[in-house]
Design a protein around this motif. Structure first.
Motif, PDB file in Angstrom:
ATOM      1  N   ILE A 116     -36.766   2.220  45.604  1.00  0.00           N
ATOM      2  CA  ILE A 116     -37.487   1.474  44.639  1.00  0.00           C
ATOM      3  C   ILE A 116     -37.577  -0.041  44.797  1.00  0.00           C
ATOM      4  O   ILE A 116     -39.015  -0.666  43.966  1.00  0.00           O
ATOM      5  CB  ILE A 116     -36.376   1.255  43.771  1.00  0.00           C
ATOM      6  CG1 ILE A 116     -35.318   1.975  43.410  1.00  0.00           C
ATOM      7  CG2 ILE A 116     -36.317   0.610  42.071  1.00  0.00           C
ATOM      8  CD1 ILE A 116     -33.658   2.144  42.701  1.00  0.00           C
ATOM      9  N   THR A 120     -41.521   0.190  42.522  1.00  0.00           N
ATOM     10  CA  THR A 120     -41.801  -0.288  41.569  1.00  0.00           C
ATOM     11  C   THR A 120     -41.318  -2.389  41.372  1.00  0.00           C
ATOM     12  O   THR A 120     -41.685  -2.456  42.471  1.00  0.00           O
ATOM     13  CB  THR A 120     -40.653   0.059  40.775  1.00  0.00           C
ATOM     14  OG1 THR A 120     -39.248  -0.593  41.036  1.00  0.00           O
ATOM     15  CG2 THR A 120     -40.311   1.695  40.873  1.00  0.00           C
ATOM     16  N   TYR A 125     -35.845  -3.333  40.845  1.00  0.00           N
ATOM     17  CA  TYR A 125     -35.393  -3.389  41.965  1.00  0.00           C
ATOM     18  C   TYR A 125     -34.257  -4.198  41.364  1.00  0.00           C
ATOM     19  O   TYR A 125     -33.137  -3.908  41.874  1.00  0.00           O
ATOM     20  CB  TYR A 125     -36.544  -4.401  43.264  1.00  0.00           C
ATOM     21  CG  TYR A 125     -35.158  -4.124  44.264  1.00  0.00           C
ATOM     22  CD1 TYR A 125     -35.135  -3.421  45.144  1.00  0.00           C
ATOM     23  CD2 TYR A 125     -35.052  -5.656  44.466  1.00  0.00           C
ATOM     24  CE1 TYR A 125     -34.623  -4.071  46.675  1.00  0.00           C
ATOM     25  CE2 TYR A 125     -34.385  -6.398  45.877  1.00  0.00           C
ATOM     26  CZ  TYR A 125     -34.098  -5.317  46.472  1.00  0.00           C
ATOM     27  OH  TYR A 125     -33.980  -5.512  47.694  1.00  0.00           O
ATOM     28  N   ILE A 170     -36.650   3.980  35.669  1.00  0.00           N
ATOM     29  CA  ILE A 170     -37.400   4.078  37.047  1.00  0.00           C
ATOM     30  C   ILE A 170     -37.794   5.407  36.843  1.00  0.00           C
ATOM     31  O   ILE A 170     -38.714   5.854  37.368  1.00  0.00           O
ATOM     32  CB  ILE A 170     -35.816   4.551  37.731  1.00  0.00           C
ATOM     33  CG1 ILE A 170     -34.960   2.981  38.516  1.00  0.00           C
ATOM     34  CG2 ILE A 170     -36.398   5.353  39.039  1.00  0.00           C
ATOM     35  CD1 ILE A 170     -34.071   3.213  39.036  1.00  0.00           C
ATOM     36  N   ILE A 175     -42.242   5.620  40.977  1.00  0.00           N
ATOM     37  CA  ILE A 175     -41.960   6.119  42.258  1.00  0.00           C
ATOM     38  C   ILE A 175     -41.645   7.305  41.870  1.00  0.00           C
ATOM     39  O   ILE A 175     -41.449   8.434  42.044  1.00  0.00           O
ATOM     40  CB  ILE A 175     -40.047   6.313  41.437  1.00  0.00           C
ATOM     41  CG1 ILE A 175     -39.619   4.574  41.765  1.00  0.00           C
ATOM     42  CG2 ILE A 175     -39.589   6.412  43.387  1.00  0.00           C
ATOM     43  CD1 ILE A 175     -38.269   4.403  41.575  1.00  0.00           C
TER      44      ILE A 175
END
Length: 175
Positions: A116, A120, A125, A170, A175
């Protein structure tokens, strides 16, 4: 490294399910707990029947079956029938299973932090890290105080919605 599209379907589904479960638990806490108990009961019945069928199959093919499979199948079947037809008996079980699920889920998400962080932004995070550390602490608190697990269904519902939102952020990241 090949980049994928910005939508993670699995995270999207997990996020939507967590939000739906959280909202259902918030508005119908007794039905949510009873539903979870009945679901565990159905799973126990299915696995019990599967173990007994495995025993019978092995008995026919080899002349002897694994007795452990027969015994565990019968025990699972009995436990499952009890939970399906008397869900009140499963409240204690749920008060242990919810915390274990919280702990397992949060450990899993924390193990993905390095990916992550790389793929990202910093906000995703830190959001994932903080939410899952809180969930881990909450899981251990509920595990060591099972009454808290049953009495804090509203907080768990809110937390499930927050974890769902985390999964959605997410899902829509890169990702």
């Amino acid at each position: 490294m090949r980049r994928r599209s910005g939508l993670g379907w699995l995270e999207l589904i997990v996020g939507a399910v967590l939000i739906a479960l959280g909202l259902f638990t918030l508005f119908r806490p007794n039905k949510a707990i009873t539903g979870a108990v009945v679901l565990y009961g159905i799973i126990a019945v299915v696995t019990g029947v599967s173990d007994i069928a495995f025993y019978v199959k092995m008995e026919r093919r080899t002349g002897f079956g694994p007795a452990v499979s027969l015994v565990t199948g019968i025990l699972q079947l009995l436990a499952g029938v009890l939970l399906v037809f008397h869900p009140g008996a499963g409240t204690t079980l749920i008060s242990i299973m919810f915390p274990l699920w919280f702990i397992a889920h949060c450990i899993s998400k924390l193990s993905h932090l390095d990916i992550i962080r790389i793929r990202t932004d910093t906000a995703n995070y830190y959001l994932t890290m903080v939410l899952n550390i809180i969930g881990l602490v909450l899981g251990f608190v509920m595990l060591f105080n099972p009454v808290l697990s049953v009495n804090t269904v509203g907080f768990m519902a809110f937390y499930l919605v927050v974890l769902g939102i985390d999964s959605l952020t997410i899902a829509f990241s890169d990702i």
